[in-house]
Design an enzyme around this catalytic site. Structure first.
Site, PDB file in Angstrom:
ATOM      1  NE  ARG A 223       0.720  10.347  36.365  1.00  0.00           N
ATOM      2  CZ  ARG A 223       1.096   9.094  36.216  1.00  0.00           C
ATOM      3  NH1 ARG A 223       1.611   8.694  35.065  1.00  0.00           N
ATOM      4  NH2 ARG A 223       0.989   8.246  37.205  1.00  0.00           N
TER       5      ARG A 223
ATOM      6  CD  GLU B  28       1.092   8.876  31.728  1.00  0.00           C
ATOM      7  OE1 GLU B  28       0.881   7.663  31.897  1.00  0.00           O
ATOM      8  OE2 GLU B  28       1.487   9.612  32.626  1.00  0.00           O
TER       9      GLU B  28
HETATM   10  C1  LIG Z   1       4.537  11.100  33.814  1.00  0.00           C
HETATM   11  C2  LIG Z   1       5.666  10.218  34.226  1.00  0.00           C
HETATM   12  C3  LIG Z   1       5.511   8.852  34.316  1.00  0.00           C
HETATM   13  N1  LIG Z   1       6.533   8.076  34.695  1.00  0.00           N
HETATM   14  C4  LIG Z   1       6.353   6.623  34.761  1.00  0.00           C
HETATM   15  C5  LIG Z   1       5.493   6.127  35.881  1.00  0.00           C
HETATM   16  C6  LIG Z   1       4.906   4.870  35.313  1.00  0.00           C
HETATM   17  O1  LIG Z   1       5.850   3.818  35.429  1.00  0.00           O
HETATM   18  C7  LIG Z   1       4.714   5.216  33.850  1.00  0.00           C
HETATM   19  C8  LIG Z   1       3.361   5.801  33.574  1.00  0.00           C
HETATM   20  O2  LIG Z   1       2.417   4.822  33.788  1.00  0.00           O
HETATM   21  P1  LIG Z   1       0.952   5.109  34.390  1.00  0.00           P
HETATM   22  O3  LIG Z   1       0.384   3.759  34.421  1.00  0.00           O
HETATM   23  O4  LIG Z   1       0.269   5.994  33.416  1.00  0.00           O
HETATM   24  O5  LIG Z   1       1.078   5.761  35.712  1.00  0.00           O
HETATM   25  O6  LIG Z   1       5.684   6.214  33.582  1.00  0.00           O
HETATM   26  C9  LIG Z   1       7.740   8.629  35.035  1.00  0.00           C
HETATM   27  O7  LIG Z   1       8.687   7.901  35.435  1.00  0.00           O
HETATM   28  N2  LIG Z   1       7.919   9.958  34.914  1.00  0.00           N
HETATM   29  C10 LIG Z   1       6.920  10.787  34.539  1.00  0.00           C
HETATM   30  O8  LIG Z   1       7.101  12.034  34.460  1.00  0.00           O
END
Ligand SMILES: Cc1cn([C@H]2C[C@H](O)[C@@H](COP(=O)(O)O)O2)c(=O)[nH]c1=O
Ligand SMILES: Nc1ncnc2c1ncn2[C@@H]1O[C@H](COP(=O)(O)OP(=O)(O)O)[C@@H](O)[C@H]1O
Length: 282
Positions: free
Chosen positions: A155, A102
């Protein structure tokens, strides 16, 4: 939801803030793809109109990435800190698999701004900003040129919308007009561009496990995340991927229970290797 989780007092102040100088990767090093342990350029592929019918029926009439039909795409889904990156790292040395993590570092450093940090500080003000950029970077991931027969991606544009945008909106943290704008973009993209996914691997964890791992990882922006937020993100995953009651599934789902310790998880990944790789023969 964040309000219910006791975050609102800290999050609702409006206006641009100076963020702490988080350690961030330069954008040039962010969102890289790995194939056979080596970094490969994650360039955007060329979009061409689809011809009559390909193996994947849904492509008809949409723009498709050039050379699209030859590769299998597997999305690794799961709650925050459920172990997705660890899973991708495990498979990154497998021949024939390219992994795309990601682009979190882009979300933490966009021309010197930190949309992820801003969103956690004030979701009502910055939710649209972050999610617009997440949607763009996810689309870019999906459309980037593939350099291996199998692609594993952390994701997807689908979970960004069905889990995170949905969470912001349902919790009352995203104004209806912001949700409408994001939904129009998402609907246009998915109606006009073919985004192939052959298999979803769901790393199913308890929110408590994720909370523990989140604290251990200690990402600066995420220090405000309470257990209740992870519980709501968990429920959205369960509705989508297990109960199949919320949004359409772009592919079949393989569930891997992921509360186990690291050693057992590596064993689980190995045990599921054949099922995962079978996606390439679908
Ligand atoms: C896809 C996506 C992610 N986020 C935020 C959630 C987490 O804080 C990070 C991703 O970290 P992870 O360790 O890979 O889960 O990003 C978000 O706020 N909105 C989104 O669409
Ligand atoms: N099975 C596990 N047991 C204990 N800690 C783990 C396990 N898998 C990952 N971790 C640790 O938990 C944190 C989050 O894992 P990560 O793979 O980054 O999750 P995600 O990519 O889903 O956010 C990291 O510090 C990682 O080292």
């Amino acid at each position: 939801m964040l309000a219910a989780a006791g975050l609102s007092g800290r999050l609702l102040v409006r206006g641009v803030r100076t963020l702490p100088p988080y350690a961030v990767s330069p954008p040039s090093l962010c969102g890289v793809a790995y194939y056979r342990g080596k970094q490969t350029p994650a360039n955007s592929g060329t979009l061409i109109p689809s011809r009559a019918l390909s193996g994947r029926q849904q492509a008809t009439g949409k723009l498709v990435r050039n050379g699209e039909d030859k590769n299998a795409v597997i999305c690794i889904e799961g709650n925050i800190a459920s172990g997705k990156t660890t899973c991708l790292e495990y498979f990154s040395n497998t021949s024939n698999i390219e992994v795309l993590t990601e682009p979190v570092c882009k979300w933490r450093n966009l021309r010197g701004h930190n949309p992820l940090g801003l969103m956690y500080q004030d979701p009502e003000r910055w939710g649209l900003t972050l999610q617009t950029y997440v949607q763009l970077t996810m689309l870019d991931r999906h459309l980037s040129t593939i350099s291996a027969p199998i692609r594993m991606i952390e994701r997807s544009i689908f979970s960004a919308k069905y889990i995170f945008v949905e969470s912001l909106f349902k919790s009352g943290k995203m104004p209806e007009v912001d949700f409408a704008v994001l939904s129009e973009w998402f609907d246009w993209i998915t109606a006009n561009i073919f985004i192939p996914v052959d298999l979803i691997v769901y790393l199913q964890t308890s929110p408590q496990t994720c909370h523990k791992r989140l604290k251990q990882r200690s990402r600066e922006e995420e220090k405000v995340i309470p257990l209740e937020y992870l519980e709501s993100i968990h429920q959205l995953h369960e509705d989508w991927l297990i109960r199949k009651s919320s949004f359409p599934l772009p592919a079949p789902v393989l569930v891997i229970p992921a509360d186990h310790d690291l050693q057992e998880m590596l064993h689980q990944f190995e045990e599921n290797r054949d099922k995962i790789l079978a996606a390439s023969s679908l």
